[in-house]
Design a protein around this motif. Structure first.
Motif, PDB file in Angstrom:
ATOM      1  N   SER A  61       6.941 -11.499  -5.246  1.00 36.79           N
ATOM      2  CA  SER A  61       7.182 -10.286  -6.049  1.00 36.79           C
ATOM      3  C   SER A  61       6.417  -9.064  -5.525  1.00 36.79           C
ATOM      4  O   SER A  61       6.709  -7.931  -5.909  1.00 36.79           O
ATOM      5  CB  SER A  61       6.779 -10.540  -7.512  1.00 36.79           C
ATOM      6  N   LEU A  62       5.438  -9.303  -4.652  1.00 37.99           N
ATOM      7  CA  LEU A  62       4.642  -8.189  -4.129  1.00 37.99           C
ATOM      8  C   LEU A  62       5.364  -7.489  -2.980  1.00 37.99           C
ATOM      9  O   LEU A  62       6.068  -8.139  -2.198  1.00 37.99           O
ATOM     10  CB  LEU A  62       3.297  -8.709  -3.588  1.00 37.99           C
ATOM     11  N   SER A  63       5.153  -6.185  -2.869  1.00 43.01           N
ATOM     12  CA  SER A  63       5.671  -5.496  -1.686  1.00 43.01           C
ATOM     13  C   SER A  63       4.757  -5.849  -0.505  1.00 43.01           C
ATOM     14  O   SER A  63       3.623  -6.320  -0.710  1.00 43.01           O
ATOM     15  CB  SER A  63       5.678  -3.982  -1.908  1.00 43.01           C
ATOM     16  N   THR A  64       5.232  -5.602   0.695  1.00 40.60           N
ATOM     17  CA  THR A  64       4.418  -5.883   1.889  1.00 40.60           C
ATOM     18  C   THR A  64       3.100  -5.116   1.808  1.00 40.60           C
ATOM     19  O   THR A  64       2.034  -5.673   2.098  1.00 40.60           O
ATOM     20  CB  THR A  64       5.199  -5.470   3.150  1.00 40.60           C
ATOM     21  N   GLU A  65       3.173  -3.848   1.402  1.00 40.93           N
ATOM     22  CA  GLU A  65       1.962  -3.014   1.324  1.00 40.93           C
ATOM     23  C   GLU A  65       0.982  -3.586   0.296  1.00 40.93           C
ATOM     24  O   GLU A  65      -0.225  -3.611   0.524  1.00 40.93           O
ATOM     25  CB  GLU A  65       2.314  -1.569   0.934  1.00 40.93           C
ATOM     26  N   GLU A  66       1.511  -4.035  -0.830  1.00 44.05           N
ATOM     27  CA  GLU A  66       0.618  -4.601  -1.868  1.00 44.05           C
ATOM     28  C   GLU A  66      -0.081  -5.865  -1.356  1.00 44.05           C
ATOM     29  O   GLU A  66      -1.281  -6.040  -1.559  1.00 44.05           O
ATOM     30  CB  GLU A  66       1.435  -4.935  -3.134  1.00 44.05           C
ATOM     31  N   LEU A  67       0.678  -6.712  -0.701  1.00 46.33           N
ATOM     32  CA  LEU A  67       0.084  -7.950  -0.191  1.00 46.33           C
ATOM     33  C   LEU A  67      -0.969  -7.629   0.874  1.00 46.33           C
ATOM     34  O   LEU A  67      -2.083  -8.172   0.853  1.00 46.33           O
ATOM     35  CB  LEU A  67       1.184  -8.861   0.381  1.00 46.33           C
ATOM     36  N   GLU A  68      -0.645  -6.732   1.774  1.00 47.04           N
ATOM     37  CA  GLU A  68      -1.612  -6.358   2.819  1.00 47.04           C
ATOM     38  C   GLU A  68      -2.877  -5.794   2.200  1.00 47.04           C
ATOM     39  O   GLU A  68      -3.989  -6.105   2.628  1.00 47.04           O
ATOM     40  CB  GLU A  68      -0.993  -5.315   3.766  1.00 47.04           C
TER      41      GLU A  68
END
Ligand code: SF4
Length: 211
Positions: A61-68
């Motif tokens: 559910s996380l965006s790539t930016e959020e996960l990074e």
């Protein structure tokens, strides 16, 4: 030459009962990626600080930016986030069911993991042992350095794996504990600059004899 089981007994007597990685297979998977080239303390800090329980559904559910951003303190955030995504996708192919993965043949499973970009042999074996309870001995930099200093003269990781797997009971828990004990030894004693004067292997280790 000292055997694999004698080494284990000595490590166990010196460092005590080792800890286990998480009992949660998905947490093991994510942490095994985060720990690449990073201190374990940062990994625990990062995963403890996740705003929601660390599940595959949450990571998806996380965006790539959020996960990074969440994993940034562990370094190599872009590459690790991409690997975690690929690993999660692979796990999704098994419906996020650890039991389903455990039912797969060990060699097939290892090959599946090694096909995932960012998952090397060490990470694959960590996942096999701690997440899916498959006896695949983990060879890492601490293991190589320790055996090299003890003058075993192995020329490949496969030789090291054979040394351990043929000298021990085939048991994933034993392999998991053994890995943790070697890690403990590498951090507390057999460091880059070794502290041989406090080492239990000093009487039989060539490095110690020549210091
Ligand atoms: S004696 Fe020194 S080099 Fe040998 S295993 Fe112990 S710490 Fe490592």
């Amino acid at each position: 030459m000292i055997t694999a089981s004698e080494i284990y007994e000595k490590l166990l007597a010196s460092y005590g009962q080792p800890r286990w990685w998480s009992d949660n297979p998905y947490i093991v998977m994510v942490q095994s990626v985060l720990v690449q080239n990073t201190a374990w303390a940062s990994v625990e800090k990062v995963t403890d600080a996740f705003p929601k329980p660390l599940t595959p559904e949450y990571v998806v559910s996380l965006s790539t930016e959020e996960l990074e951003s969440l994993i940034r303190p562990c370094g190599f955030a872009k590459a690790k986030a991409a690997t975690i995504r690929r690993l999660t996708e692979w796990y999704g192919g098994h419906n996020y069911h650890a039991d389903k993965v455990m039912a797969v043949d060990q060699n097939l499973l290892r090959n599946e993991l090694l096909q995932i970009k960012g998952i090397g042999a060490e990470t694959a074996d960590v996942i096999l042992v701690y997440a899916f309870h498959k006896p695949s001995f983990i060879v890492d930099a601490y293991t190589r350095r320790f055996l090299d200093r003890m003058s075993f003269g192995f020329s490949s990781d496969d030789e090291i794996r054979i040394f351990f797997e043929s000298g021990l009971y085939t048991n994933y828990q034993l392999y998991g504990w053994y890995h943790w004990l070697i890690l403990e030894h590498g951090i507390s004693c057999c460091r880059k600059t070794p502290l041989c004067d406090r080492c239990i292997f000093a009487p039989i280790c060539n490095v110690s004899k020549h210091r």
